[in-house]
Design an enzyme around this catalytic site. Sequence first.
Site, PDB file in Angstrom:
ATOM      1  N   ASP A   1      73.641   9.606 116.209  1.00 38.59           N
ATOM      2  CA  ASP A   1      74.079   9.594 117.604  1.00 38.59           C
ATOM      3  C   ASP A   1      75.448  10.255 117.706  1.00 38.59           C
ATOM      4  O   ASP A   1      76.415   9.773 117.125  1.00 38.59           O
ATOM      5  CB  ASP A   1      74.150   8.132 118.083  1.00 38.59           C
TER       6      ASP A   1
ATOM      7  N   SER B   1      70.354  10.245 125.590  1.00 39.79           N
ATOM      8  CA  SER B   1      71.408   9.390 126.135  1.00 39.79           C
ATOM      9  C   SER B   1      71.778   9.962 127.494  1.00 39.79           C
ATOM     10  O   SER B   1      71.981  11.170 127.633  1.00 39.79           O
ATOM     11  CB  SER B   1      72.629   9.418 125.218  1.00 39.79           C
TER      12      SER B   1
ATOM     13  N   MET C   1      76.686   6.582 113.276  1.00 39.37           N
ATOM     14  CA  MET C   1      77.376   7.354 114.316  1.00 39.37           C
ATOM     15  C   MET C   1      77.888   8.669 113.738  1.00 39.37           C
ATOM     16  O   MET C   1      78.502   8.696 112.671  1.00 39.37           O
ATOM     17  CB  MET C   1      78.560   6.557 114.884  1.00 39.37           C
TER      18      MET C   1
ATOM     19  N   HIS D   1      68.030   5.942 125.234  1.00 40.58           N
ATOM     20  CA  HIS D   1      69.182   5.342 124.536  1.00 40.58           C
ATOM     21  C   HIS D   1      70.252   5.074 125.588  1.00 40.58           C
ATOM     22  O   HIS D   1      70.780   5.998 126.205  1.00 40.58           O
ATOM     23  CB  HIS D   1      69.671   6.331 123.470  1.00 40.58           C
TER      24      HIS D   1
ATOM     25  N   MET E   1      78.318  -0.883 122.578  1.00 43.90           N
ATOM     26  CA  MET E   1      79.681  -0.586 122.102  1.00 43.90           C
ATOM     27  C   MET E   1      80.637  -1.570 122.776  1.00 43.90           C
ATOM     28  O   MET E   1      81.400  -1.224 123.683  1.00 43.90           O
ATOM     29  CB  MET E   1      80.024   0.873 122.414  1.00 43.90           C
TER      30      MET E   1
ATOM     31  N   MET F   1      79.353   0.308 127.225  1.00 41.22           N
ATOM     32  CA  MET F   1      80.742   0.313 126.728  1.00 41.22           C
ATOM     33  C   MET F   1      81.585  -0.650 127.547  1.00 41.22           C
ATOM     34  O   MET F   1      81.456  -0.682 128.783  1.00 41.22           O
ATOM     35  CB  MET F   1      81.338   1.715 126.840  1.00 41.22           C
TER      36      MET F   1
ATOM     37  N   ASP G   1      73.886   3.622 126.644  1.00 40.72           N
ATOM     38  CA  ASP G   1      75.206   3.384 126.047  1.00 40.72           C
ATOM     39  C   ASP G   1      76.017   2.405 126.880  1.00 40.72           C
ATOM     40  O   ASP G   1      76.543   2.756 127.945  1.00 40.72           O
ATOM     41  CB  ASP G   1      75.956   4.717 125.927  1.00 40.72           C
TER      42      ASP G   1
ATOM     43  N   HIS H   1      72.575   0.606 123.121  1.00 41.45           N
ATOM     44  CA  HIS H   1      73.659   0.796 122.148  1.00 41.45           C
ATOM     45  C   HIS H   1      74.886   0.052 122.654  1.00 41.45           C
ATOM     46  O   HIS H   1      75.572   0.515 123.571  1.00 41.45           O
ATOM     47  CB  HIS H   1      73.927   2.300 121.993  1.00 41.45           C
TER      48      HIS H   1
HETATM   49  C1  DX5 Z   1      78.868   8.064 122.135  1.00 39.97           C
HETATM   50  C2  DX5 Z   1      77.484   7.623 122.534  1.00 39.97           C
HETATM   51  C3  DX5 Z   1      76.439   8.670 122.368  1.00 39.97           C
HETATM   52  C4  DX5 Z   1      76.733   9.968 123.031  1.00 39.97           C
HETATM   53  C5  DX5 Z   1      75.670  11.001 122.904  1.00 39.97           C
HETATM   54  O1  DX5 Z   1      79.735   7.009 122.158  1.00 39.97           O
HETATM   55  O2  DX5 Z   1      77.091   6.513 121.763  1.00 39.97           O
HETATM   56  O3  DX5 Z   1      75.162   8.139 122.703  1.00 39.97           O
HETATM   57  O4  DX5 Z   1      77.050   9.812 124.351  1.00 39.97           O
HETATM   58  O5  DX5 Z   1      76.034  12.113 123.664  1.00 39.97           O
HETATM   59  P1  DX5 Z   1      76.188  13.574 123.048  1.00 39.97           P
HETATM   60  O6  DX5 Z   1      74.827  13.950 122.538  1.00 39.97           O
HETATM   61  O7  DX5 Z   1      76.637  14.400 124.199  1.00 39.97           O
HETATM   62  O8  DX5 Z   1      77.182  13.503 121.932  1.00 39.97           O
HETATM   63 ZN    ZN Z   2      74.993   5.909 121.809  1.00 39.59          ZN
END
Ligand code: DX5
Ligand code: ZN
Length: 224
Positions: free
Chosen positions: A177, A13, A143, A38, A74, A42, A40, A72
């Site tokens: 994750d 990520s 998660m 991956h 969110m 948001m 993310d 991913h």
């Molecule tokens: C959290 C994300 C993850 C996260 C992973 O909301 O979905 O993908 O950033 O990062 P680390 O490995 O630093 O927890």
């Molecule tokens: Zn993630």
Amino acid sequence: MSVCTCQAKIGPSILNADFACLGDESKRVMEAGADYLHLDVMDGNFVPNITFGATMVKSLRKQLPDSFFDIHMMVSAPEQWVDDMADAGADQYTFHLEATDDPVALIKQIRAKGMKVGIAIKPGTPVEKVLPYVDQVDMVLVMTVEPGFGGQSFMADMMPKVELLRQKYPGLDIEVDGGLSPKTIDTAAKAGANMIVSGSAIVKSPDPAAVIQELRTVVQKYLN
Ligand code: DX5
Ligand code: ZN
């Protein structure tokens, strides 16, 4: 011990990378031996943070034409971004079960756009809630932190969810994750996770290739 009949895959990520250099950072982790990226997304509503959307995914796709992109999502309205993400070059659309009233319709919508389907559950969501949909998806994401930020501590108490899924579905891709690193990987791999998202542990390492290899070796140790 895991009885997984699937493959070990490591997906960095880039959430904690320098956002002004996401193209270079993404290339760097893929060249270090990652199996997929991956990404993310948001929206500041489903989670208390904002990252990027389809425009960024499209730009990253130009930099990495052949890498597998697991997006991913969110976001509070996952239905809204399916078309844009498909057009941007997403390979897999991973949505949160908590964010939709009609997971079956959403799964169909994602498939109609030619993407693979991932379904994610937050730490507070019981694993039983996802069971009715497992046969219809390509991957379940358990998660191991509250979604929203990188660099949080791994929640080992989520492992019974992974164990139950692995026991019921030996061939399922199960992703974990949040807080995954060489320190926590054994716990996750032993429970049966085979797709490992790791952000800070890879991005902040002086030797990302070594971290990726170490994570993969531990996961493989528990695969049949
Ligand atoms: C959290 C994300 C993850 C996260 C992973 O909301 O979905 O993908 O950033 O990062 P680390 O490995 O630093 O927890
Ligand atoms: Zn993630």
